[in-house]
Motif scaffolding. Sequence first.
Motif, PDB file in Angstrom:
ATOM      1  N   SER A 133       0.863  -1.198   0.000  1.00 20.00           N
ATOM      2  CA  SER A 133       0.000   0.000   0.000  1.00 20.00           C
ATOM      3  C   SER A 133       0.891   1.236   0.000  1.00 20.00           C
ATOM      4  CB  SER A 133      -0.921  -0.006   1.221  1.00 20.00           C
ATOM      5  OG  SER A 133      -1.782  -1.121   1.195  1.00 20.00           O
ATOM      6  N   PRO A 134       1.574   1.481  -1.118  1.00 18.92           N
ATOM      7  CA  PRO A 134       2.526   2.599  -1.157  1.00 18.92           C
ATOM      8  C   PRO A 134       1.823   3.949  -1.188  1.00 18.92           C
ATOM      9  CG  PRO A 134       2.335   1.599  -3.327  1.00 18.92           C
ATOM     10  CD  PRO A 134       1.536   0.733  -2.390  1.00 18.92           C
ATOM     11  N   GLY A 135       2.521   4.939  -0.643  1.00 18.97           N
ATOM     12  CA  GLY A 135       1.975   6.291  -0.657  1.00 18.97           C
ATOM     13  C   GLY A 135       2.438   7.105  -1.832  1.00 18.97           C
ATOM     14  N   ALA A 136       3.557   6.705  -2.454  1.00 16.25           N
ATOM     15  CA  ALA A 136       4.076   7.435  -3.617  1.00 16.25           C
ATOM     16  C   ALA A 136       5.110   6.557  -4.320  1.00 16.25           C
ATOM     17  CB  ALA A 136       4.695   8.768  -3.211  1.00 16.25           C
ATOM     18  N   LEU A 137       5.415   6.942  -5.552  1.00 21.25           N
ATOM     19  CA  LEU A 137       6.350   6.187  -6.378  1.00 21.25           C
ATOM     20  C   LEU A 137       7.387   7.113  -6.983  1.00 21.25           C
ATOM     21  CD1 LEU A 137       7.320   3.753  -8.149  1.00 21.25           C
ATOM     22  CD2 LEU A 137       5.483   4.366  -9.765  1.00 21.25           C
ATOM     23  N   VAL A 138       8.654   6.771  -6.796  1.00 18.35           N
ATOM     24  CA  VAL A 138       9.751   7.418  -7.515  1.00 18.35           C
ATOM     25  C   VAL A 138      10.091   6.483  -8.670  1.00 18.35           C
ATOM     26  CG1 VAL A 138      12.128   8.241  -7.399  1.00 18.35           C
ATOM     27  CG2 VAL A 138      10.611   8.492  -5.411  1.00 18.35           C
ATOM     28  N   LEU A 139       9.891   6.951  -9.901  1.00 16.13           N
ATOM     29  CA  LEU A 139       9.982   6.072 -11.067  1.00 16.13           C
ATOM     30  C   LEU A 139      11.068   6.525 -12.024  1.00 16.13           C
ATOM     31  CD1 LEU A 139       8.854   3.717 -12.729  1.00 16.13           C
ATOM     32  CD2 LEU A 139       7.185   5.313 -13.716  1.00 16.13           C
ATOM     33  N   ASP A 140      12.086   5.703 -12.164  1.00 18.60           N
ATOM     34  CA  ASP A 140      13.178   5.956 -13.105  1.00 18.60           C
ATOM     35  C   ASP A 140      12.723   5.553 -14.504  1.00 18.60           C
ATOM     36  OD1 ASP A 140      15.538   6.199 -14.489  1.00 18.60           O
ATOM     37  OD2 ASP A 140      16.636   4.707 -13.314  1.00 18.60           O
ATOM     38  N   THR A 141      12.823   6.465 -15.460  1.00 11.99           N
ATOM     39  CA  THR A 141      12.387   6.166 -16.821  1.00 11.99           C
ATOM     40  C   THR A 141      13.191   5.021 -17.436  1.00 11.99           C
ATOM     41  OG1 THR A 141      13.870   7.865 -17.727  1.00 11.99           O
ATOM     42  CG2 THR A 141      11.597   8.523 -17.254  1.00 11.99           C
TER      43      THR A 141
END
Length: 236
Positions: free
Chosen positions: A47-55
């Motif tokens: 149940s994550p609160g946010a995502l840091v997403l590397d392209t």
Amino acid sequence: MSDTLILVAETRSDFRQSICEALEESGFRAQPIDTEPALWSALDDLSPGALVLDTALRAPLGLDLCRDVRDRSDIPIILVGARSTEVDRVIGLELGADDYMPAPYSPRELIARLRAVLRRRVAERRAGVAPRQLARFDGWTVNFTRREVVDPNGLPVVLTGAEFSLLAVMLEQAQRVIARERLIELAGTRSSDSSDRSIDVLVSRLRRKLSVDGRAAPIVTVRGVGYMFGAGVTYD
């Protein structure tokens, strides 16, 4: 916001580790992600609160991955990548990212932007439990409790978290001119310098989604000042 789980989908192992350590030192929980399958599993099982997403997680189609995540979830996304042109930033925001940071980036700035994104989500939840749960304008219905938007034809329109937050602010300030800087503040949208187009991109996306049957969205640009929501709004 403390103890919030943040998914760190970063391809560089050393940087992934340093980001996770910095997040945990700041009171967050961090889940490192190094592959696309691991990302989908984390989105489904945690149940994550946010995502840091590397392209680079789906090189060379990292922006497509951002779009796919947004199609499945309204989780706040901070997109990070080596490409830093204005076109890349704008495309990333258009595809549903809440923010875009070109690499290399500092963990400290990343955490500051995460906090801003999460503050906006808290504001949305507060709006959802407000006594006025429904707003109507020009045949549209906005349900704050369910965070749903329905067009005049009765069809649902999917908004990202940032778009819904912006719409909520505009409805609350309907038929009033809102200065661009004030709108950024109210909607929780980052503004780092005069070239940052995040609020303009959000307005453009919202306009497009609120335009149906050849009718333009009631969002008016007041040149040199900001924006105004021009329709009358009623609440239930």
